[in-house]
Scaffold this motif. Structure first.
Motif, PDB file in Angstrom:
ATOM      1  N   ASP A 193      56.852   9.922  40.121  1.00 61.09           N
ATOM      2  CA  ASP A 193      55.962  10.966  40.622  1.00 61.09           C
ATOM      3  C   ASP A 193      56.582  12.348  40.403  1.00 61.09           C
ATOM      4  O   ASP A 193      57.785  12.525  40.580  1.00 61.09           O
ATOM      5  CB  ASP A 193      55.746  10.699  42.120  1.00 61.09           C
ATOM      6  N   ASN A 253      56.548  14.814  42.218  1.00 59.80           N
ATOM      7  CA  ASN A 253      57.102  15.381  43.441  1.00 59.80           C
ATOM      8  C   ASN A 253      58.491  14.830  43.769  1.00 59.80           C
ATOM      9  O   ASN A 253      59.130  15.297  44.700  1.00 59.80           O
ATOM     10  CB  ASN A 253      56.164  15.135  44.617  1.00 59.80           C
ATOM     11  N   THR A 254      58.938  13.830  43.026  1.00 63.31           N
ATOM     12  CA  THR A 254      60.240  13.239  43.331  1.00 63.31           C
ATOM     13  C   THR A 254      61.340  13.880  42.481  1.00 63.31           C
ATOM     14  O   THR A 254      61.117  14.257  41.330  1.00 63.31           O
ATOM     15  CB  THR A 254      60.258  11.724  43.065  1.00 63.31           C
ATOM     16  N   ALA A 265      58.227  21.551  37.393  1.00 66.28           N
ATOM     17  CA  ALA A 265      58.383  20.861  38.676  1.00 66.28           C
ATOM     18  C   ALA A 265      57.791  21.707  39.805  1.00 66.28           C
ATOM     19  O   ALA A 265      57.594  22.907  39.639  1.00 66.28           O
ATOM     20  CB  ALA A 265      59.866  20.607  38.944  1.00 66.28           C
ATOM     21  N   PRO A 266      57.515  21.082  40.948  1.00 69.91           N
ATOM     22  CA  PRO A 266      57.056  21.859  42.100  1.00 69.91           C
ATOM     23  C   PRO A 266      58.065  22.969  42.419  1.00 69.91           C
ATOM     24  O   PRO A 266      59.274  22.751  42.338  1.00 69.91           O
ATOM     25  CB  PRO A 266      57.009  20.814  43.229  1.00 69.91           C
ATOM     26  N   TRP A 291      61.342  22.618  44.523  1.00 74.70           N
ATOM     27  CA  TRP A 291      62.587  22.068  43.984  1.00 74.70           C
ATOM     28  C   TRP A 291      63.451  23.158  43.396  1.00 74.70           C
ATOM     29  O   TRP A 291      64.670  23.146  43.497  1.00 74.70           O
ATOM     30  CB  TRP A 291      62.314  20.996  42.925  1.00 74.70           C
ATOM     31  N   ASP A 309      61.648  12.121  52.785  1.00 75.34           N
ATOM     32  CA  ASP A 309      61.924  13.542  52.580  1.00 75.34           C
ATOM     33  C   ASP A 309      63.202  13.695  51.755  1.00 75.34           C
ATOM     34  O   ASP A 309      64.310  13.722  52.281  1.00 75.34           O
ATOM     35  CB  ASP A 309      62.050  14.236  53.943  1.00 75.34           C
TER      36      ASP A 309
END
Ligand SMILES: [Zn+2]
Length: 161
Positions: free
Chosen positions: A3, A5-6, A46-47, A50, A96
């Motif tokens: 994902d 988000n990871t 990436a988000p 991060w 988290d």
């Protein structure tokens, strides 16, 4: 593919030189997503969170500036758990990853290993490596490459002087 988000999606563990032991390698891998040696921003897609965390970590680990990482830490939920080996901080939410990374930063700092993460002194490199030297005197990510380059530069500078 993991994902977006990871952290796993954006970081690569075990990239030489200077791989860190154990969980500290996850911290080093995140720091090296700002890959100045290759001139690549590996978190470009990436988000943004991060990148914010990575830059705060880099400011602390490389420059000794705590403010940004303190702000990041204040936004994460961690709780004290106590096991046979003593108390430690763990994320309230087991998914988290940012909180887990901060718990690792705390553990590794207490163990004196976080302080062994350094940015290569070659300004064209700045790769973050684990300094495994006995007296923590390492300056370059690798003697074979940056060490020799920097020694040759220093020699030329001295010769000109
Ligand atoms: Zn280097």
């Amino acid at each position: 593919m993991p994902d977006v988000n990871t952290l796993e999606r954006w970081t690569t563990l075990g990239v030489e030189p200077g791989v860190a032991p154990g969980a500290l390698e996850r911290v080093r891998a995140l720091l090296n997503t700002d890959d100045r040696f290759h001139g690549v921003e590996r978190l470009a897609e990436a988000p943004a969170a991060w990148r914010t965390l990575r830059d705060a970590l880099r400011a602390f680990v490389v420059d000794g500036s705590a403010d940004a990482l303190d702000r990041e830490a204040s936004r994460r939920a961690l709780v004290v758990r106590v096991g046979a080996d003593g108390p430690r901080l763990v994320p309230v939410d087991e998914h988290d990853e940012a909180a887990a990374l901060l718990a690792t930063v705390l553990d590794e700092h207490r163990a004196g290993r976080l302080q062994r993460l350094k940015a290569c002194a070659n300004p064209d490199c700045q790769w973050v490596y684990y300094d495994a030297s006995r007296n923590r005197s390492g300056r370059w990510c690798s003697m074979g490459e940056c060490g020799d380059v920097m020694k040759a530069r220093a020699y030329r500078a001295r010769s000109r002087a």
